[in-house]
Design a protein around this motif. Structure first.
Motif, short mmCIF file in Angstrom:
data_model
loop_
_atom_site.label_atom_id
_atom_site.label_comp_id
_atom_site.label_asym_id
_atom_site.label_seq_id
_atom_site.Cartn_x
_atom_site.Cartn_y
_atom_site.Cartn_z
N ASP A 438 90.73 89.96 59.77
CA ASP A 438 89.32 90.19 60.09
C ASP A 438 88.44 90.05 58.85
N ARG A 439 88.93 90.51 57.71
CA ARG A 439 88.15 90.36 56.47
C ARG A 439 88.02 88.88 56.10
N ARG A 440 89.07 88.10 56.31
CA ARG A 440 89.00 86.66 56.02
C ARG A 440 88.00 85.98 56.95
N ALA A 441 87.98 86.38 58.21
CA ALA A 441 87.03 85.79 59.16
C ALA A 441 85.60 86.08 58.73
N VAL A 442 85.32 87.30 58.30
CA VAL A 442 83.97 87.67 57.85
C VAL A 442 83.63 86.93 56.55
N ALA A 443 84.61 86.80 55.65
CA ALA A 443 84.36 86.08 54.40
C ALA A 443 84.00 84.62 54.67
N LEU A 444 84.66 84.01 55.65
CA LEU A 444 84.38 82.62 55.99
C LEU A 444 83.05 82.47 56.74
N ASP A 445 82.69 83.48 57.51
CA ASP A 445 81.50 83.38 58.36
C ASP A 445 80.76 84.71 58.37
N PRO A 446 80.10 85.06 57.25
CA PRO A 446 79.53 86.41 57.10
C PRO A 446 78.39 86.75 58.05
N VAL A 447 77.75 85.77 58.67
CA VAL A 447 76.68 86.12 59.61
C VAL A 447 77.12 85.92 61.06
N ASN A 448 78.41 85.94 61.28
CA ASN A 448 78.96 85.86 62.64
C ASN A 448 79.09 87.28 63.19
N ALA A 449 78.26 87.61 64.19
CA ALA A 449 78.23 88.97 64.72
C ALA A 449 79.58 89.38 65.31
N GLN A 450 80.25 88.43 65.96
CA GLN A 450 81.53 88.77 66.58
C GLN A 450 82.58 89.08 65.52
N ALA A 451 82.56 88.34 64.40
CA ALA A 451 83.51 88.62 63.32
C ALA A 451 83.25 90.02 62.76
N ARG A 452 81.99 90.37 62.61
CA ARG A 452 81.64 91.72 62.13
C ARG A 452 82.13 92.78 63.12
#
Length: 612
Positions: A438-452
């Motif tokens: 999940d941290r990698r997903a946010v790092a790749l796409d920090p303004v993705n609400a679903q990743a957050r």
């Protein structure tokens, strides 16, 4: 000496006052020393030494106060002072005033430290702390594809310009060795007057692809350029005027040119013929699952445009667009994959239609996945939909792991795949791996609400409630209508015993099932039983066929084990998407000591020995 006489002597000789004065003064001295001495470069051992010396001196100070008395003639032993010569009461009053004065100083220092010095120290620490994003030069083979500007007279065709740039981004993401910023983060600069340097720094890329699209009838004009992010210098640009049916070839041509440019930089020259042929092969491999049907392509772009909004209304619009695309071209694998994902979205979040509606969406999702993979067996978008079905509804953990492994090999930078990998790891009890994904997903796409959202939920399950609320706040800022966002904040408060804060936060959630879950639990904890029962009754009435897992959570939180297991079993029969979170669920610990818990885990395939 009698104990009463002893305490009377302590008071008469001002020993108690000396203890208070010494302790308050020592605290003030240590606080000032710990702040001031480092400013002058004092070694670390000096403040510690002061504390040790003050601690050692406490008992001698009390003994001194017992043995000696201050008189107008100076210090004398207490036994040598006659009662009529003693000024101990006056000394006691002076010591009282000194204690008050030191307390005032201590309070003043406390306020000054809290509101002046502490913020300065924290600011200095933040400035000195290494940034989470490396300050070194970005990877030369890194690029962000920004949303192309829509220059068409029809402003409603924004989906087309967005789609052209998004398809180019997707192709580049599949090129081995090329780092591409995720779509949501790259598109976050749309309509903003940010410089190339600002965008490159925030996205951590060395290059930017920008452009514009003008569509008029059957003619489309695409302008594209490659820019050096740190200088804003243009490296390459080209304008294309084509018939709509040739737009697919233009996208491949742009992708191939960009890859050639980036590789040429690393070899100090243009790519040789062999390298050029390799690049062409890579781009052809990346451009899979498309269509040559212009109308189908436009419908597909509309579907992606609406699907990226992540709300129930837009999910319906996306599904209609994808359905039209596959009707226009039944061999359009990407459209089948998109259609599958919208049906999966409804299975995960929607309650309309009850069990019958859920079953219809799940059946449609399965069919669409199989159609996509029959056309393109290695299509990451279709593998993502299959892995989600295997995890959330089939509870086939081993098959889901294999599907995700294959998909991530093909598209290792896809945040959606990483989120699903985190979801699967959480289901299997692999907390560290889940949080890492999940941290990698946010790092790749920090303004993705679903990743957050995935990261926030994971942090809450790990007991990091404050950090979870920070992520939920970012999620709400990005998408206020996302389901289970405000309720997620409410859950974090509930787990900390802040029940009114939990209820207040949950009230704002757009999803009734999420709101009612937290409301029922919070009111139960507050002993407001009628309100809790009312919320639970509404949850059962509105979501009994699609929210059985949430109902089981309420009963589990209430320690009503019989009803909790009854609803867990119903959730299993209804293929509830909440069940993958069973092992990590923070509302169900009351069930863990019941023999039915291990039996249910085994029925779900989640017993420890089954996961090995």
């Amino acid at each position: 000496m009698k104990i009463d006489n002893f305490f009377s002597e302590l008071k008469r000789r001002n020993v108690v006052r000396m203890a208070g004065l010494y302790l308050v003064g020592a605290w003030l001295l240590t606080q000032v020393a710990s702040t001031v001495l480092p400013m002058f470069g004092a070694p670390d051992w000096l403040p510690r030494s002061i504390v040790i010396l003050l601690a050692i001196g406490f008992i001698p100070a009390l003994i001194f106060s017992w043995v000696f008395e201050l008189t107008p003639q100076g210090l004398k032993r207490d036994e040598d002072v006659r009662p009529e010569e003693s000024i101990a009461p006056q000394t006691g009053r002076r010591m009282n005033r000194m204690i008050i004065a030191v307390l005032v100083l201590a309070l003043g220092y406390f306020v000054f430290d809290k509101f002046v010095l502490t913020p300065r120290r924290e600011a200095a620490l933040v400035a000195a702390r290494p940034s989470a994003e490396p300050k070194s030069a970005a990877n030369a083979k890194s690029v962000a594809v920004l949303a192309f500007a829509n220059l068409s007279d029809d402003k409603g065709s924004e989906y087309f310009s967005d789609g052209i740039s998004e398809e180019l981004l997707t192709v580049l993401q599949k090129i081995p060795g090329l780092h591409v910023a995720a779509r949501t983060s790259a598109f976050s600069f749309k309509g903003k007057n940010a410089t190339a340097q600002e965008i490159g720094q925030k996205l951590g890329v060395a290059h930017l692809v920008e452009g514009s699209v003008r569509k008029a009838g059957d003619v489309v004009r695409i302008a594209a350029r490659l820019t050096q992010a740190n200088t804003g210098e243009e490296q390459w640009s080209e304008n294309y005027t084509r018939n709509l049916k040739d737009v697919f070839a233009v996208q491949s041509e742009i992708a191939q040119t960009i890859v050639e440019q980036l590789r040429g930089q690393l070899t100090d020259g243009a790519a040789n013929p062999t390298t050029k042929a390799e690049i062409q092969a890579e781009v052809r491999a990346a451009v899979k699952g498309g269509t040559k049907n212009v109308e189908a392509h436009e419908s597909y772009l509309q579907g992606r445009f609406f699907a990226n909004r992540h709300s129930e209304k837009e999910a319906d619009q996306a599904r209609v667009a994808y359905q039209r695309a596959v009707e226009l071209d039944p061999k359009f694998a990407l459209a089948w994959a998109g259609l599958a994902q919208t049906h999966v979205w409804d299975c995960n979040y929607a309650t309309e239609g009850g069990q019958e509606g859920f079953n219809a969406h799940l059946a449609a999702a399965r069919e669409a996945v199989e159609r996509a993979l029959a056309l393109e067996p290695d299509l990451p978008e279709a593998l993502f939909a299959r892995a989600t079905i295997e995890t959330n509804f089939d509870y086939n953990w081993k098959s889901a792991a294999e599907t995700l492994r294959k998909a991530l090999t093909l598209a290792p930078q896809d945040p959606a795949l990483l989120m699903q990998a985190g979801n699967l790891a959480a289901a299997r009890g692999e907390k560290t791996q889940s949080l890492e994904s999940d941290r990698r997903a946010v790092a790749l796409d920090p303004v993705n609400a679903q990743a957050r959202a995935f990261l926030a939920s994971n942090l809450s399950n790990s007991g990091k409630q404050e950090e979870a609320r920070t992520e939920y706040a970012r999620m709400i800022e990005l998408n206020p209508s996302a389901p289970n966002s405000h309720a997620g904040v409410g859950l974090s408060y509930l787990l900390e015993g802040k029940f009114e804060e939990a209820a207040t936060a949950a009230q704002k959630d757009a999803a009734d099932w999420a709101r009612l879950l937290i409301m029922s639990c919070a009111r139960w904890a507050q002993k407001r039983i009628p309100e809790s029962d009312a919320a639970l009754a509404e949850l059962i009435a509105t979501a009994g066929e699609t929210g059985a897992y949430q109902i089981a959570e309420v009963y589990g939180y209430r320690n009503d084990k019989d009803h909790a297991f009854e609803w867990l079993e119903r959730a299993r029969r209804q293929r509830d998407a909440g069940l993958p979170g069973l092992r990590a669920d923070t509302l169900l610990p009351n069930l863990h000591d019941d023999p039915r818990w291990d039996a249910f885990l085994r029925k779900m395939g989640l017993a420890d020995d089954q996961l090995k």
